[in-house]
Design a protein around this motif. Structure first.
Motif, PDB file in Angstrom:
ATOM      1  N   MET A 106       0.849  -1.188   0.000  1.00  0.00           N
ATOM      2  CA  MET A 106       0.000   0.000   0.000  1.00  0.00           C
ATOM      3  C   MET A 106       0.887   1.242   0.000  1.00  0.00           C
ATOM      4  N   ASN A 107       0.454   2.260  -0.696  1.00  0.00           N
ATOM      5  CA  ASN A 107       1.256   3.468  -0.900  1.00  0.00           C
ATOM      6  C   ASN A 107       1.205   4.391   0.317  1.00  0.00           C
ATOM      7  N   THR A 108       2.381   4.691   0.868  1.00  0.00           N
ATOM      8  CA  THR A 108       2.457   5.626   1.997  1.00  0.00           C
ATOM      9  C   THR A 108       2.986   6.982   1.543  1.00  0.00           C
ATOM     10  N   GLU A 109       3.136   7.154   0.239  1.00  0.00           N
ATOM     11  CA  GLU A 109       3.581   8.432  -0.322  1.00  0.00           C
ATOM     12  C   GLU A 109       2.369   9.343  -0.513  1.00  0.00           C
ATOM     13  N   LYS A 110       2.517  10.613  -0.139  1.00  0.00           N
ATOM     14  CA  LYS A 110       1.393  11.547  -0.287  1.00  0.00           C
ATOM     15  C   LYS A 110       1.181  11.911  -1.748  1.00  0.00           C
ATOM     16  N   GLN A 111      -0.093  12.008  -2.113  1.00  0.00           N
ATOM     17  CA  GLN A 111      -0.465  12.433  -3.458  1.00  0.00           C
ATOM     18  C   GLN A 111      -1.884  12.996  -3.420  1.00  0.00           C
ATOM     19  N   LEU A 112      -2.309  13.605  -4.528  1.00  0.00           N
ATOM     20  CA  LEU A 112      -3.671  14.122  -4.607  1.00  0.00           C
ATOM     21  C   LEU A 112      -4.630  12.974  -4.903  1.00  0.00           C
ATOM     22  N   TYR A 113      -5.727  12.955  -4.154  1.00  0.00           N
ATOM     23  CA  TYR A 113      -6.804  11.994  -4.391  1.00  0.00           C
ATOM     24  C   TYR A 113      -8.095  12.758  -4.618  1.00  0.00           C
ATOM     25  N   THR A 114      -8.903  12.236  -5.522  1.00  0.00           N
ATOM     26  CA  THR A 114     -10.251  12.742  -5.728  1.00  0.00           C
ATOM     27  C   THR A 114     -11.199  11.762  -5.056  1.00  0.00           C
ATOM     28  N   VAL A 115     -11.982  12.269  -4.119  1.00  0.00           N
ATOM     29  CA  VAL A 115     -12.929  11.450  -3.374  1.00  0.00           C
ATOM     30  C   VAL A 115     -14.331  11.730  -3.917  1.00  0.00           C
ATOM     31  N   SER A 116     -15.047  10.689  -4.280  1.00  0.00           N
ATOM     32  CA  SER A 116     -16.442  10.806  -4.733  1.00  0.00           C
ATOM     33  C   SER A 116     -17.325  10.154  -3.686  1.00  0.00           C
ATOM     34  N   ILE A 117     -18.276  10.926  -3.168  1.00  0.00           N
ATOM     35  CA  ILE A 117     -19.169  10.423  -2.133  1.00  0.00           C
ATOM     36  C   ILE A 117     -20.606  10.570  -2.625  1.00  0.00           C
ATOM     37  N   ALA A 153     -15.193  15.898 -11.464  1.00  0.00           N
ATOM     38  CA  ALA A 153     -14.423  14.782 -12.023  1.00  0.00           C
ATOM     39  C   ALA A 153     -15.322  13.598 -12.346  1.00  0.00           C
ATOM     40  N   VAL A 154     -14.903  12.860 -13.345  1.00  0.00           N
ATOM     41  CA  VAL A 154     -15.476  11.557 -13.650  1.00  0.00           C
ATOM     42  C   VAL A 154     -14.308  10.579 -13.733  1.00  0.00           C
ATOM     43  N   GLN A 202     -21.195   6.869   7.654  1.00  0.00           N
ATOM     44  CA  GLN A 202     -22.219   7.888   7.850  1.00  0.00           C
ATOM     45  C   GLN A 202     -23.543   7.355   7.297  1.00  0.00           C
ATOM     46  N   VAL A 203     -24.603   7.528   8.040  1.00  0.00           N
ATOM     47  CA  VAL A 203     -25.903   6.951   7.694  1.00  0.00           C
ATOM     48  C   VAL A 203     -26.359   7.350   6.292  1.00  0.00           C
ATOM     49  N   GLU A 204     -26.209   8.619   5.932  1.00  0.00           N
ATOM     50  CA  GLU A 204     -26.728   9.093   4.641  1.00  0.00           C
ATOM     51  C   GLU A 204     -25.822   8.763   3.459  1.00  0.00           C
ATOM     52  N   VAL A 205     -24.616   8.296   3.727  1.00  0.00           N
ATOM     53  CA  VAL A 205     -23.675   7.987   2.645  1.00  0.00           C
ATOM     54  C   VAL A 205     -24.028   6.639   2.036  1.00  0.00           C
ATOM     55  N   ILE A 206     -24.222   6.642   0.733  1.00  0.00           N
ATOM     56  CA  ILE A 206     -24.525   5.410   0.013  1.00  0.00           C
ATOM     57  C   ILE A 206     -23.219   4.671  -0.271  1.00  0.00           C
ATOM     58  N   LYS A 207     -22.226   5.404  -0.796  1.00  0.00           N
ATOM     59  CA  LYS A 207     -20.915   4.805  -1.061  1.00  0.00           C
ATOM     60  C   LYS A 207     -19.898   5.908  -1.316  1.00  0.00           C
ATOM     61  N   ALA A 208     -18.668   5.681  -0.841  1.00  0.00           N
ATOM     62  CA  ALA A 208     -17.563   6.614  -1.073  1.00  0.00           C
ATOM     63  C   ALA A 208     -16.446   5.890  -1.813  1.00  0.00           C
ATOM     64  N   PHE A 209     -15.800   6.616  -2.720  1.00  0.00           N
ATOM     65  CA  PHE A 209     -14.703   6.074  -3.521  1.00  0.00           C
ATOM     66  C   PHE A 209     -13.554   7.071  -3.501  1.00  0.00           C
ATOM     67  N   TYR A 210     -12.344   6.590  -3.773  1.00  0.00           N
ATOM     68  CA  TYR A 210     -11.230   7.511  -3.982  1.00  0.00           C
ATOM     69  C   TYR A 210     -10.469   7.095  -5.231  1.00  0.00           C
ATOM     70  N   HIS A 211      -9.878   8.097  -5.891  1.00  0.00           N
ATOM     71  CA  HIS A 211      -9.188   7.856  -7.156  1.00  0.00           C
ATOM     72  C   HIS A 211      -7.946   8.730  -7.239  1.00  0.00           C
ATOM     73  N   VAL A 216     -11.120  16.962  -3.045  1.00  0.00           N
ATOM     74  CA  VAL A 216      -9.728  16.714  -3.392  1.00  0.00           C
ATOM     75  C   VAL A 216      -8.882  16.922  -2.144  1.00  0.00           C
ATOM     76  N   VAL A 217      -8.069  15.916  -1.831  1.00  0.00           N
ATOM     77  CA  VAL A 217      -7.183  15.976  -0.663  1.00  0.00           C
ATOM     78  C   VAL A 217      -5.797  15.468  -1.046  1.00  0.00           C
ATOM     79  N   TYR A 218      -4.801  15.957  -0.304  1.00  0.00           N
ATOM     80  CA  TYR A 218      -3.416  15.551  -0.496  1.00  0.00           C
ATOM     81  C   TYR A 218      -3.015  14.726   0.719  1.00  0.00           C
ATOM     82  N   MET A 219      -2.830  13.418   0.511  1.00  0.00           N
ATOM     83  CA  MET A 219      -2.501  12.537   1.633  1.00  0.00           C
ATOM     84  C   MET A 219      -1.973  11.210   1.114  1.00  0.00           C
ATOM     85  N   ASP A 220      -1.679  10.275   2.025  1.00  0.00           N
ATOM     86  CA  ASP A 220      -1.215   8.951   1.599  1.00  0.00           C
ATOM     87  C   ASP A 220      -2.397   7.988   1.503  1.00  0.00           C
TER      88      ASP A 220
END
Length: 177
Positions: free
Chosen positions: A1-12, A159-160, A72-81, A54-58
């Motif tokens: 698993m990558n422990t290097e920080k990078q930009l991720y796009t999170v879709s919730i 983003a898509v 979270q109750v209202e969250v159907i699904k979260a993804f990161y890319h 968009v977050v910058y992390m590992d």
């Protein structure tokens, strides 16, 4: 698993409920992670909202945060890319004095070269719109700031994913319940 920080796009994908934004942002805040960009909008499924963050992390931390968001109750699904897995844009608006449009030939060249478009013009100001990568907007900002920018704003990332998101089937099941 990558422990290097990078930009991720999170879709919730979520139900549209009051207070959810606060709870989601608190998840990042507790871990001292700065949100670089945030956008909310309707999703491709009727009645379901989509947060794009968009977050910058590992990746290790990203997986933990996705797990907390999914709880979270209202969250159907979260993804990161990663950056490579998404097609994304930001949009910026630039308000500039109108006389510059007619008196400064260089402004017209900057507009053409940057593929910006004029949204409105009146006697006092004109407004440019530019969509693209964040760096493209930053570059245009730097070129225009020499002449003076009356107002500037930039949107959060939209983003898509390049690959198919499996969310549609999940959402159909969700809507049938």
């Amino acid at each position: 698993m990558n422990t290097e920080k990078q930009l991720y796009t999170v879709s919730i994908y979520t139900e549209n409920n009051i207070g959810l934004l606060n709870r989601i942002s608190a998840i990042f805040q507790r871990r001292h992670i700065n949100i670089e960009s945030l956008n909310t909008s309707p999703s491709e499924i009727d009645g379901v909202s989509r947060f794009t963050i968009v977050v910058y992390m590992d990746e290790v931390g990203m997986k933990k945060i996705i797990g907390q968001i999914d709880k979270q109750v209202e969250v159907i699904k979260a993804f990161y890319h990663t950056e490579e897995e998404t097609i994304y844009q930001v949009s910026g608006l630039f308000k500039i004095k109108s006389d510059l449009l007619f008196e400064e030939r260089q402004i017209q060249n900057i507009i053409k070269e940057s593929n910006a478009r004029i949204v409105t013009v009146n006697k006092v100001f004109f407004v440019l719109e530019k969509s693209g990568k964040r760096e493209e907007l930053k570059d245009l900002y730097e070129k225009l700031s020499v002449f003076g920018i009356m107002q500037y704003t930039r949107s959060g990332r939209i983003a898509v994913t390049k690959d198919e998101m499996k969310i549609s089937k999940m959402l159909q099941a969700f809507n049938n319940n």
